[in-house]
Motif scaffolding. Structure first.
Motif, PDB file in Angstrom:
ATOM      1  N   ALA A 130       0.830  -1.202   0.000  1.00 19.02           N
ATOM      2  CA  ALA A 130       0.000   0.000   0.000  1.00 19.02           C
ATOM      3  C   ALA A 130       0.863   1.250   0.000  1.00 19.02           C
ATOM      4  O   ALA A 130       0.564   2.237  -0.686  1.00 19.02           O
ATOM      5  CB  ALA A 130      -0.940  -0.005   1.204  1.00 19.02           C
ATOM      6  N   ASP A 131       1.961   1.224   0.771  1.00 20.10           N
ATOM      7  CA  ASP A 131       2.838   2.392   0.845  1.00 20.10           C
ATOM      8  C   ASP A 131       3.523   2.665  -0.487  1.00 20.10           C
ATOM      9  O   ASP A 131       3.564   3.817  -0.952  1.00 20.10           O
ATOM     10  CB  ASP A 131       3.893   2.202   1.938  1.00 20.10           C
ATOM     11  N   SER A 132       4.085   1.640  -1.110  1.00 23.89           N
ATOM     12  CA  SER A 132       4.806   1.883  -2.362  1.00 23.89           C
ATOM     13  C   SER A 132       3.864   2.277  -3.486  1.00 23.89           C
ATOM     14  O   SER A 132       4.206   3.088  -4.346  1.00 23.89           O
ATOM     15  CB  SER A 132       5.642   0.656  -2.749  1.00 23.89           C
ATOM     16  N   HIS A 133       2.646   1.731  -3.490  1.00 22.85           N
ATOM     17  CA  HIS A 133       1.616   2.142  -4.458  1.00 22.85           C
ATOM     18  C   HIS A 133       1.287   3.621  -4.268  1.00 22.85           C
ATOM     19  O   HIS A 133       1.264   4.399  -5.231  1.00 22.85           O
ATOM     20  CB  HIS A 133       0.383   1.275  -4.243  1.00 22.85           C
ATOM     21  N   SER A 134       1.056   4.011  -3.020  1.00 18.47           N
ATOM     22  CA  SER A 134       0.711   5.399  -2.722  1.00 18.47           C
ATOM     23  C   SER A 134       1.840   6.350  -3.100  1.00 18.47           C
ATOM     24  O   SER A 134       1.598   7.423  -3.670  1.00 18.47           O
ATOM     25  CB  SER A 134       0.380   5.535  -1.237  1.00 18.47           C
ATOM     26  N   LEU A 135       3.073   5.965  -2.795  1.00 18.58           N
ATOM     27  CA  LEU A 135       4.210   6.822  -3.126  1.00 18.58           C
ATOM     28  C   LEU A 135       4.372   6.973  -4.636  1.00 18.58           C
ATOM     29  O   LEU A 135       4.701   8.057  -5.132  1.00 18.58           O
ATOM     30  CB  LEU A 135       5.481   6.258  -2.502  1.00 18.58           C
ATOM     31  N   ALA A 136       4.134   5.891  -5.380  1.00 12.76           N
ATOM     32  CA  ALA A 136       4.222   5.967  -6.842  1.00 12.76           C
ATOM     33  C   ALA A 136       3.143   6.897  -7.401  1.00 12.76           C
ATOM     34  O   ALA A 136       3.406   7.692  -8.311  1.00 12.76           O
ATOM     35  CB  ALA A 136       4.107   4.574  -7.452  1.00 12.76           C
ATOM     36  N   LEU A 137       1.922   6.804  -6.857  1.00  8.20           N
ATOM     37  CA  LEU A 137       0.855   7.704  -7.293  1.00  8.20           C
ATOM     38  C   LEU A 137       1.220   9.153  -6.999  1.00  8.20           C
ATOM     39  O   LEU A 137       0.998  10.042  -7.833  1.00  8.20           O
ATOM     40  CB  LEU A 137      -0.465   7.344  -6.607  1.00  8.20           C
TER      41      LEU A 137
END
Length: 208
Positions: free
Chosen positions: A143-150
């Motif tokens: 969830a964190d890496s997805h959010s950071l990429a967004l």
């Protein structure tokens, strides 16, 4: 950004990147079944509104598998451009197909958010495209890496959106009869409570 911020069926292309089972196994940022349902809804939306679709896959013979059948079944004969690198924008065939379509607004959906989504998005932005990332049809490892990429893509100028917003933006007026039935069917099948409400209104509420 272009002068008119809203998408229309005449000015956008949908890019679907690596929606393959082997990559979906690695998604930990969201429920996988919901992710697939959302992506099917987006593909149906493109079909109803006749938005051109470009599909790219990677490592389909050795690990990832083909484009997920539920998505391919919606798209029909739309071909998939197989590539070797993570960045679809660095693949000559993918980039040439998008250029041939000739539209400057790019709607992007894919796996995984950290690489095969964010890399072409950042590259397309650098080439002057308006890019809309359908965040609920993308999945990351965490969830964190997805959010950071967004967040990185948004900081670079990409617009975050959802499949439902894309559909409503393209329909925009429920009196557009040519797409009304198709759009409504997608909402009823994939939009949870909103879809339940539309089905209820159709079946139960009648003018006096």
């Amino acid at each position: 950004m272009t002068e008119h911020p809203l998408l229309s069926p005449q000015d956008a292309t949908l890019l679907i990147v690596d929606h393959q089972a082997g990559l979906a196994f690695g998604v930990g940022s969201t429920d996988r079944q919901l992710l697939v349902s959302n992506t099917v809804a987006l593909a149906k939306t493109a079909k109803v509104f006749q938005v051109p679709v470009v599909v790219s896959t990677s490592a389909s013979k050795v690990y990832s598998g083909p484009l997920m059948p539920t998505i391919q079944n919606v798209l029909g004969e739309v071909p998939s451009f197989e590539r070797r690198n993570m960045n679809a924008w660095e693949d000559d065939a993918v980039r040439a197909e998008i250029a041939k379509i000739g539209r400057r607004k790019l709607i992007v959906s894919g796996l995984l958010t950290e690489a095969c989504v964010s890399f072409p998005v950042l590259s397309a932005l650098a080439d002057g495209y308006d890019v809309f990332v359908v965040a609920d049809t993308c999945g990351g490892v965490t969830a964190d890496s997805h959010s950071l990429a967004l967040r990185r893509m948004e900081t670079a100028g990409a617009v975050m959106t959802s499949w439902l917003q894309v559909l409503l933006e393209l329909q925009r007026d429920w009196t557009r009869r040519e797409t009304y039935d198709g759009a409504r069917a997608i909402v009823e099948a994939h939009a949870g409570g909103y879809g339940i409400g539309l089905a209820y209104a159709r079946d139960m509420i009648h003018p006096i």
